[in-house]
Design a protein around this motif. Sequence first.
Motif, PDB file in Angstrom:
ATOM      1  N   ALA A   1      58.847  29.961  49.995  1.00 52.74           N
ATOM      2  CA  ALA A   1      59.971  29.129  49.555  1.00 52.74           C
ATOM      3  C   ALA A   1      61.088  30.045  49.078  1.00 52.74           C
ATOM      4  CB  ALA A   1      59.527  28.210  48.422  1.00 52.74           C
ATOM      5  N   PRO A   2      62.360  29.660  49.285  1.00 53.78           N
ATOM      6  CA  PRO A   2      63.465  30.493  48.823  1.00 53.78           C
ATOM      7  C   PRO A   2      63.363  30.710  47.306  1.00 53.78           C
ATOM      8  CG  PRO A   2      64.265  28.564  50.054  1.00 53.78           C
ATOM      9  CD  PRO A   2      62.794  28.423  49.915  1.00 53.78           C
ATOM     10  N   LEU A   3      63.807  31.846  46.860  1.00 52.28           N
ATOM     11  CA  LEU A   3      63.707  32.178  45.440  1.00 52.28           C
ATOM     12  C   LEU A   3      64.394  31.161  44.535  1.00 52.28           C
ATOM     13  CD1 LEU A   3      64.006  36.021  44.874  1.00 52.28           C
ATOM     14  CD2 LEU A   3      62.199  34.442  44.128  1.00 52.28           C
ATOM     15  N   TRP A   4      65.533  30.677  45.007  1.00 54.89           N
ATOM     16  CA  TRP A   4      66.282  29.766  44.131  1.00 54.89           C
ATOM     17  C   TRP A   4      65.556  28.424  43.950  1.00 54.89           C
ATOM     18  CZ3 TRP A   4      68.025  25.085  45.922  1.00 54.89           C
ATOM     19  CH2 TRP A   4      68.100  24.928  47.319  1.00 54.89           C
ATOM     20  N   VAL A   5      64.806  28.019  44.961  1.00 59.52           N
ATOM     21  CA  VAL A   5      64.049  26.765  44.814  1.00 59.52           C
ATOM     22  C   VAL A   5      62.971  26.940  43.756  1.00 59.52           C
ATOM     23  CG1 VAL A   5      62.471  25.170  45.939  1.00 59.52           C
ATOM     24  CG2 VAL A   5      64.465  26.044  47.174  1.00 59.52           C
ATOM     25  N   LYS A   6      62.270  28.066  43.856  1.00 62.56           N
ATOM     26  CA  LYS A   6      61.229  28.353  42.877  1.00 62.56           C
ATOM     27  C   LYS A   6      61.842  28.438  41.467  1.00 62.56           C
ATOM     28  CE  LYS A   6      58.079  32.028  41.514  1.00 62.56           C
ATOM     29  NZ  LYS A   6      58.930  32.715  40.548  1.00 62.56           N
ATOM     30  N   GLY A   7      62.986  29.113  41.374  1.00 66.60           N
ATOM     31  CA  GLY A   7      63.639  29.264  40.076  1.00 66.60           C
ATOM     32  C   GLY A   7      64.015  27.922  39.486  1.00 66.60           C
ATOM     33  N   LEU A   8      64.626  27.110  40.335  1.00 77.53           N
ATOM     34  CA  LEU A   8      65.115  25.814  39.880  1.00 77.53           C
ATOM     35  C   LEU A   8      63.969  24.934  39.400  1.00 77.53           C
ATOM     36  CD1 LEU A   8      68.005  24.802  39.896  1.00 77.53           C
ATOM     37  CD2 LEU A   8      67.525  23.591  42.019  1.00 77.53           C
TER      38      LEU A   8
ATOM     39  N   GLY B   1      66.311  21.400  31.813  1.00 79.15           N
ATOM     40  CA  GLY B   1      65.812  22.687  32.276  1.00 79.15           C
ATOM     41  C   GLY B   1      66.537  23.114  33.544  1.00 79.15           C
ATOM     42  N   LEU B   2      66.755  22.134  34.397  1.00 81.64           N
ATOM     43  CA  LEU B   2      67.468  22.379  35.648  1.00 81.64           C
ATOM     44  C   LEU B   2      68.873  22.894  35.367  1.00 81.64           C
ATOM     45  CD1 LEU B   2      66.418  20.786  38.585  1.00 81.64           C
ATOM     46  CD2 LEU B   2      68.812  20.204  38.359  1.00 81.64           C
ATOM     47  N   VAL B   3      69.562  22.205  34.467  1.00 81.65           N
ATOM     48  CA  VAL B   3      70.932  22.571  34.132  1.00 81.65           C
ATOM     49  C   VAL B   3      70.973  23.981  33.546  1.00 81.65           C
ATOM     50  CG1 VAL B   3      72.863  22.051  32.602  1.00 81.65           C
ATOM     51  CG2 VAL B   3      71.690  20.200  33.802  1.00 81.65           C
ATOM     52  N   ILE B   4      70.043  24.241  32.619  1.00 83.37           N
ATOM     53  CA  ILE B   4      70.014  25.563  31.986  1.00 83.37           C
ATOM     54  C   ILE B   4      69.806  26.647  33.039  1.00 83.37           C
ATOM     55  CG2 ILE B   4      68.638  27.068  30.496  1.00 83.37           C
ATOM     56  CD1 ILE B   4      70.195  25.269  28.871  1.00 83.37           C
ATOM     57  N   TRP B   5      68.863  26.396  33.922  1.00 83.85           N
ATOM     58  CA  TRP B   5      68.566  27.418  34.936  1.00 83.85           C
ATOM     59  C   TRP B   5      69.791  27.670  35.808  1.00 83.85           C
ATOM     60  CZ3 TRP B   5      68.456  28.389  40.123  1.00 83.85           C
ATOM     61  CH2 TRP B   5      67.728  29.529  40.525  1.00 83.85           C
ATOM     62  N   LEU B   6      70.431  26.574  36.196  1.00 78.25           N
ATOM     63  CA  LEU B   6      71.644  26.714  37.005  1.00 78.25           C
ATOM     64  C   LEU B   6      72.704  27.498  36.254  1.00 78.25           C
ATOM     65  CD1 LEU B   6      72.111  23.267  38.786  1.00 78.25           C
ATOM     66  CD2 LEU B   6      71.682  25.502  39.833  1.00 78.25           C
ATOM     67  N   MET B   7      72.887  27.129  35.005  1.00 77.33           N
ATOM     68  CA  MET B   7      73.919  27.791  34.205  1.00 77.33           C
ATOM     69  C   MET B   7      73.608  29.268  34.032  1.00 77.33           C
ATOM     70  SD  MET B   7      74.753  24.968  31.292  1.00 77.33           S
ATOM     71  CE  MET B   7      75.963  25.881  30.386  1.00 77.33           C
ATOM     72  N   ALA B   8      72.323  29.563  33.937  1.00 71.54           N
ATOM     73  CA  ALA B   8      71.943  30.955  33.725  1.00 71.54           C
ATOM     74  C   ALA B   8      72.061  31.761  35.010  1.00 71.54           C
ATOM     75  CB  ALA B   8      70.522  31.036  33.170  1.00 71.54           C
ATOM     76  N   ASN B   9      71.965  31.095  36.144  1.00 70.82           N
ATOM     77  CA  ASN B   9      71.929  31.835  37.406  1.00 70.82           C
ATOM     78  C   ASN B   9      73.195  31.754  38.246  1.00 70.82           C
ATOM     79  OD1 ASN B   9      69.088  33.069  37.825  1.00 70.82           O
ATOM     80  ND2 ASN B   9      68.780  31.098  36.825  1.00 70.82           N
ATOM     81  N   LEU B  10      74.040  30.805  37.966  1.00 74.03           N
ATOM     82  CA  LEU B  10      75.315  30.742  38.673  1.00 74.03           C
ATOM     83  C   LEU B  10      76.275  31.696  37.983  1.00 74.03           C
ATOM     84  CD1 LEU B  10      75.809  26.947  39.417  1.00 74.03           C
ATOM     85  CD2 LEU B  10      75.143  28.779  40.986  1.00 74.03           C
TER      86      LEU B  10
END
Lengths: 719, 78
Positions: free
Chosen positions: A370-377, A573-582
């Motif tokens: 799976a793409p890394l970003w999917v796993k991260g999200l 959690g989703l929002v935080i991860w996005l904010m941390a990675n975008l």
Amino acid sequence: MGLSGDSTGTGVLKCCDGILQIEKDSEEDRVIALAGNPNVGKSTVFNQLTGLNQHTGNWPGKTVANAQGKYYYGGKNYILVDIPGTYSLMANSEEEEIARDFICFGEPDATVVVADATCLERNLNLVLQTMEISKNVVLCVNLLDEAKRKKIRIRLDVVSEKLGIPVVGTSARSGKGLNSLMEAVSALTSQKSEPHPLVITYGEEIEKAVSILEPAVQKALQGKLNSRWVALKLLDGDSGILNALKKHLQYDILANREITECLEKAWESLDESGIPREMFRDKIVTKIVQTCEEIGRSAVVYERQEYAARDRKIDKILTSKLTGIPIMLLLLCGIFWLTITGANYPSELIANGLFWVEDRLSQIFTAANAPLWVKGLLIDGCYRTLAWVVSVMLPPMAIFFPLFTLLEDLGYLPRVAFNLDNFFRKACAHGKQSLSMCMGFGCNACGVIGCRIIDSPRERLIAILTNNFVPCNGRFPTLIAVITMFFAGGAAGTFQSLVSTLMLTMVIVLGVVMTLLISKLLSKTILKGLPSSFHLELPPYRKPQIGKVIVRSIFDRTLFVLRRAAAVAAPAGLVIWLMANLKAGDSSILALCADFLDPFARLIGLDGYILMAFILGFPANEIVVPIIIMSYMATGALTDYESLAQLHTLLIDHGWTWLTAVCVMLFSLMHWPCGTTCLTIKKETQSMKWTLLAFALPTVTGLVVCFCVANTARFFGLA
Amino acid sequence: MENKEISLDRLPIGTRASVTSIRSNGALRRRMLDLGVISGTEIEPLYTSPSGNPVAYLIRGAVIALRSDVSSKIMVSA
């Protein structure tokens, strides 16, 4: 701004839902109103019959709005409507109005009045008043088991004969007698026999006045309501009933010339016979009370004179000058201690379990390419936050809620109100505010709804506006986690949990003190006024049903709160991860936001990430700590976080000191109410203005307190 | 103290007395009527709260706490 009707929202504090919409499945369905004094086990009867779970507790005022449920008996559906518990139907308060309006205008096929067998005489007052409105009344004498324990014997046949209505004895908690109750309701509603309830006659003078007025009323109402009762209410000068008629039948009874003329004549007649208008209600009530006494005398046998001796003894200990307040604090400490010590171990266990699952999930994602970003999200974002919320929240809640419910069932909460009343009186607040405050410990939204038990609009607003100053269950885990990490770390074992308990108790006491201070402040400024008179019933102690309490509090409360937290945690959690990675430029959005908030947050002893966590925690306070952890981890290198000790290191690495911890606790205690609470306040006050104030009040208080604490400590070089 | 009229808040703990009148015409009177407090009703102060106010009274088999501003308006005679 003075205390005009406008400013306190008197006009809009009225219950907004009015009469409940009843949805019948078929014409054959029967609607049954369930009335009764407060705290007689009405909700238990309701739950037993319908299989629903209205929350019950041993203190007056649990049911504040109509609730409905269904049961099936003898081939018919019955729709049971649980109306608020009241002492009377004279509509002195909102609950009484709701209760009266439903019995009058809700067109129930029958009304079941639930009465407390241990003080039947007093309960008969409501029974007699209900019988004045409706012919189809069944009396359900509940708590027969309690009465038996107290050696009180009730001759149900005598009560039935005197009242002329069916009387059924029940012990609803164990389900005894409920079949007979359903049978009695079924017999009454199928009209096998025309009921002939007792009609109280009020003496010659009043009867004469009624006979002058009633025919005109009867003509006007065309059998819609009991004309004798309406005539009595008109003679009483009860303006509430006029409004209710206007509201529910769209009929202004005083626009009818014939009625107003007859009313004048009837009043004249009363005056002539020596009953001035202001004495009318006294006469009526006196007669009803005397009738109750009479029935009580002939139907209730007290086999032991001192039937309540044990309750009195307990009360003397729990409320005395010397021991009352210390015992209260000890009990509070005891509950916290059990919660903290009890939660530690399962918390770790759950955390280990959930993070083991996380590792397996990661492997699956890796194996599936799976793409890394999917796993991260999904895993680093959603799952991890969720896991944190569950492992941090679930254990303390599963311990705290049942313990609290036990005290509630036992009947201890009214004693708390009794002990604390003096403080509330001095703060110009209502004595029952301590009850709604106690409910706030469970959930502030529930506490705000609970404020309906306060019938004075000014004092109810005070209670609503200050409810958020006691920490709800969503905030307890934050407090507990911070305390355990920063203040009890040096101590070992049992001593550690003792220190934590004392700290937590201090925080709670601070919350109560702030509640009182702000109540007083409101009373002296925008909600000026004197405390209104009130009475508080101290109900008999009841043996709680331990098994049921545990099951009910876990399923009703714990899982409910947990589900809500989880529903918020995953997207957060989703929002935080996005904010941390975008990335925006060189740094992540998360870092940018935190940097933006940072200077301001530093002023109040926090940092940008913490303040942002509080802001993102608006939908549910439970997720504040998980968000802090997530954002630190997203920016730092540390990824191992299996115990509080490691978490402690993580926080220290991000610059936390004891002062940061104190300010986090203070700010957690005093900041804006969560989203649900805000919505509830809006609904209860029907006013944006008061909702904004309820938002601003704890926020400003928290900011000021944190600012002072942080800067004082820094000034003296303590941190 | 026989047959002397005093206000309820001055009645000593553990002394039973019967109500003679309620010196209020407003909401307070209505509330007391709801509780079945009419003239002739027996009331007994049971115990005081830690601060001395409110006081718990035995009224018709129920324990009801009243603040002194209320009990001072209920006249009783022992």
